[in-house]
Design an enzyme around this catalytic site. Structure first.
Site, mmCIF file in Angstrom:
data_model
loop_
_atom_site.group_PDB
_atom_site.id
_atom_site.type_symbol
_atom_site.label_atom_id
_atom_site.label_comp_id
_atom_site.label_asym_id
_atom_site.label_seq_id
_atom_site.Cartn_x
_atom_site.Cartn_y
_atom_site.Cartn_z
ATOM 1 C CB VAL A 106 -0.925 0.028 1.230
ATOM 2 C CG1 VAL A 106 -1.845 1.255 1.179
ATOM 3 C CG2 VAL A 106 -1.746 -1.245 1.322
ATOM 4 C CB CYS A 107 1.032 4.243 0.327
ATOM 5 S SG CYS A 107 1.506 5.971 0.255
ATOM 6 C CB THR A 108 5.856 4.861 0.218
ATOM 7 O OG1 THR A 108 5.443 4.994 1.583
ATOM 8 C CG2 THR A 108 5.546 6.143 -0.533
#
Length: 321
Positions: A106-108
């Site tokens: 998720v995300c970074t």
């Protein structure tokens, strides 16, 4: 059906929503179908961590004691970008990541997977603000900055924060079927799931808000009248500018041409109608400013890789009859 273990990796300065969003989805699935998922959280040493927002999270176990999961979920946050981050996280992912049947970020969190060499040769995404960095630091990774999530084999990566919920719902739908995912989505008061190839930004967010009021009013008018006369000449008249001056100012202040902005607004409007209404394709094409269903079909295939009828079949949220 065998129980699937979902192991969520925790670390200092993790983004709390990257953790809790997907966890709530899988927990909802477990309530819907008991015995389906076993959710575990783990830190490198088993100690609690502090999220980027200041919340304290207490893990179930340490990574050393965690068994190999079915789904390994790596959230993002400031902790993925700290210069002095504990290299043990990357080492553990490098050793244990390949053992998971499903690898999710998720995300970074994608940065951690990339540093562990787990994304080489794969198409991935991450938060829009870090796509360039991910591509620059890891040239063997194919970074797509547009979608909210990307599936490439057993690896699934998503953009910022709430897109982790979309990806988790997609995984639950894959595991348990559409009705289970729909039940969870309703409980969380979110869409069943946005398609993975949906842009990270809506047209209004992708374009910067214009500085001058007359251009902001034009942006709003386009959004509210996708089937109206949206030629540069007509829009320029609304802004009381010459067409040439309007086009130059619009691009300078929003980051995209008027035509590109209109295209995005019309596509979003048509998608919402396909997802949320039972209106016919011909009617939707007119309401969205395409004029004909063939013009809308070409726009959908060019941008989304699917014709309107196929898009509706896959992503509608209400019955069409």
């Amino acid at each position: 059906m065998a129980q699937r273990t979902v192991l969520v990796l925790l670390f200092d300065d993790v983004q709390s929503l990257d953790v809790t969003g997907p966890v709530e989805v899988f927990a909802g699935a477990e309530l819907h179908a008991p015995g389906t998922y076993r959710i575990r959280t783990a830190t490198l040493d088993g100690a609690s961590v502090r999220t980027s927002s200041g919340l304290t999270l207490v893990p179930d176990t340490s990574l050393a004691e965690a068994s190999d999961p079915h789904t390994l979920l790596v959230p993002g946050g400031q902790g993925t970008r700290r210069p002095r981050r504990d290299p043990g996280l990357t080492d553990w992912l490098r050793d244990h990541g390949p053992r998971a049947q499903r690898l999710v970020s998720v995300c970074t969190g994608a940065i951690l997977l990339a540093e562990a060499g787990l994304l080489d040769g794969r198409r991935v995404t991450t938060h829009w603000a870090y796509c360039d960095k991910l591509a620059r630091d890891h040239p063997a990774v194919e970074v797509d900055p547009d979608p909210i999530y990307v599936r490439d084999g057993h690896v699934a990566t998503s953009a910022g924060v709430t897109s982790g919920i979309d990806l988790a719902l997609a995984l639950v739908e894959e595991d348990l079927g559409r009705e289970a995912a729909l039940s969870i989505a309703r409980h969380l008061v979110v869409f069943l799931r946005r398609p993975g190839n949906q842009a990270q930004f809506s047209a209004q967010l992708a374009a910067q808000t214009a500085q001058r009021e007359s251009l902001r009013e034009v942006q709003q008018w386009i959004t509210e009248h996708p089937a109206g006369d949206l030629t540069v000449e007509s829009l320029a008249a609304r802004a009381s500018l010459s067409p040439r001056h309007f086009a130059r100012a619009f691009r300078a202040e929003t980051g995209m041409t008027p035509g590109r902005y209109v295209d995005r607004v019309r596509l979003e409007h048509a998608r919402r109608l396909l997802e949320d209404t039972a209106d016919g394709v011909e009617e939707i094409s007119r309401a969205s400013g395409y004029g004909t269903s063939e013009a809308m079909r070409r726009a959908f295939v060019r941008t989304l890789g699917a014709a309107p009828a196929e898009y509706r079949r896959r992503f509608r949220s209400v019955p069409t009859h």
